[in-house]
Design an enzyme around this catalytic site. Structure first.
Site, PDB file in Angstrom:
ATOM      1  N   ASP A   1       0.862  -1.183   0.000  1.00  0.00           N
ATOM      2  CA  ASP A   1       0.000   0.000   0.000  1.00  0.00           C
ATOM      3  C   ASP A   1       0.897   1.231   0.000  1.00  0.00           C
ATOM      4  OD1 ASP A   1      -1.959  -1.874   0.324  1.00  0.00           O
ATOM      5  OD2 ASP A   1      -2.687  -1.139   2.247  1.00  0.00           O
TER       6      ASP A   1
ATOM      7  N   ASP B   1     -15.955  -3.924  -0.528  1.00  0.00           N
ATOM      8  CA  ASP B   1     -15.555  -3.652   0.855  1.00  0.00           C
ATOM      9  C   ASP B   1     -16.813  -3.666   1.711  1.00  0.00           C
ATOM     10  OD1 ASP B   1     -12.982  -3.356  -0.122  1.00  0.00           O
ATOM     11  OD2 ASP B   1     -13.182  -1.200  -0.364  1.00  0.00           O
TER      12      ASP B   1
END
Length: 243
Positions: free
Chosen positions: A10, A129
């Site tokens: 990330d 998500d």
């Protein structure tokens, strides 16, 4: 059935970082993204999951850096973060990554998302998500800060459009090292014929072994992030356990 592990890198402000539950401001820095990705490649990864957090949160982009990372890797890359229109999709695909993940865009601009999953096939996956609430299984949009609708309604719509792959995260688990939500993953797999990739919550090799047992149900692999960076296990150990 083989089971694929995708170690995560990330990226925020040019650095490899990890978040807790996807929240801006909870970053822990791990240094140079290219070095992080190359380390996973050396350890035997076949895929790297590369995320532009600044683009995901709408506060800038690390696209040139990420294109450089993709170019210097020999392994396949799944690229995610801030891909929400034709320009950002084409720029992401132009990095040479194997596939991209759509997030917020698939919820906020359904006509566009339906078109691109049909047009690009295997090169586009959709990130789902999930936040499980009293109102049911809700999708979290825009860096997990707004409600994106009902999981099962969106899944049915994307399936009808021809979506080829889903990346499923239980937002309450991500970055917490509390174990994945196996029940959620099993239910998503039961409701789509497309392969599913798990994300969030993995804390141990045992978690990955448990997930790998769902391979026959359509769970293709798992993204692994914080547990690797925290040293809970090595990628080599994880790969050996799920082979």
């Amino acid at each position: 059935m083989s089971f694929t592990l995708l170690p995560a890198v990330d990226v925020a402000d040019g650095q490899a970082v990890r978040l807790v539950q996807g929240a801006a401001g909870t970053e822990t820095s791990y240094g140079d993204p290219l070095e992080a990705a190359l380390a996973w490649q050396r350890a035997g990864a076949e895929w790297v999951h590369l995320v532009d957090l600044d683009a995901a949160f709408g506060r800038g982009s690390n696209r040139e850096l990420l294109a450089d990372v993709v170019a210097k890797l020999d392994v396949r890359v799944e690229l995610s973060g801030g891909i929400r229109d034709d320009a950002s999709l084409e720029a992401a695909l132009a990095t040479g990554c194997e596939r991209v993940n759509l997030g917020t865009a698939a919820l906020e601009n359904p006509e566009w998302a339906d078109r691109v999953v049909a047009e690009y096939g295997d090169r586009v996956a959709v990130g789902l998500d999930v936040r499980i609430t009293e109102q049911g299984h809700r999708l979290a949009a825009r860096g997990w800060t707004t409600d994106g609708g009902d999981l099962w309604e969106v899944l049915a719509r994307l399936d009808a459009a021809g979506c080829r792959r889903y990346v499923v995260t239980d937002v309450s688990k991500d970055g917490t090292l509390q174990g994945p939500n196996v029940a959620l993953l099993r239910e998503v797999c039961s409701r789509t014929d497309a392969p599913v990739i798990a994300s969030g919550g993995v804390s141990s090799v045992d978690d990955l072994v448990e997930l790998s047992r769902l391979a026959g149900d359509g769970l293709e692999g798992s993204i692994v992030g914080k547990a690797l960076y925290a040293g809970n296990f090595t990628l080599e150990e994880a790969l050996a356990a799920v082979r």
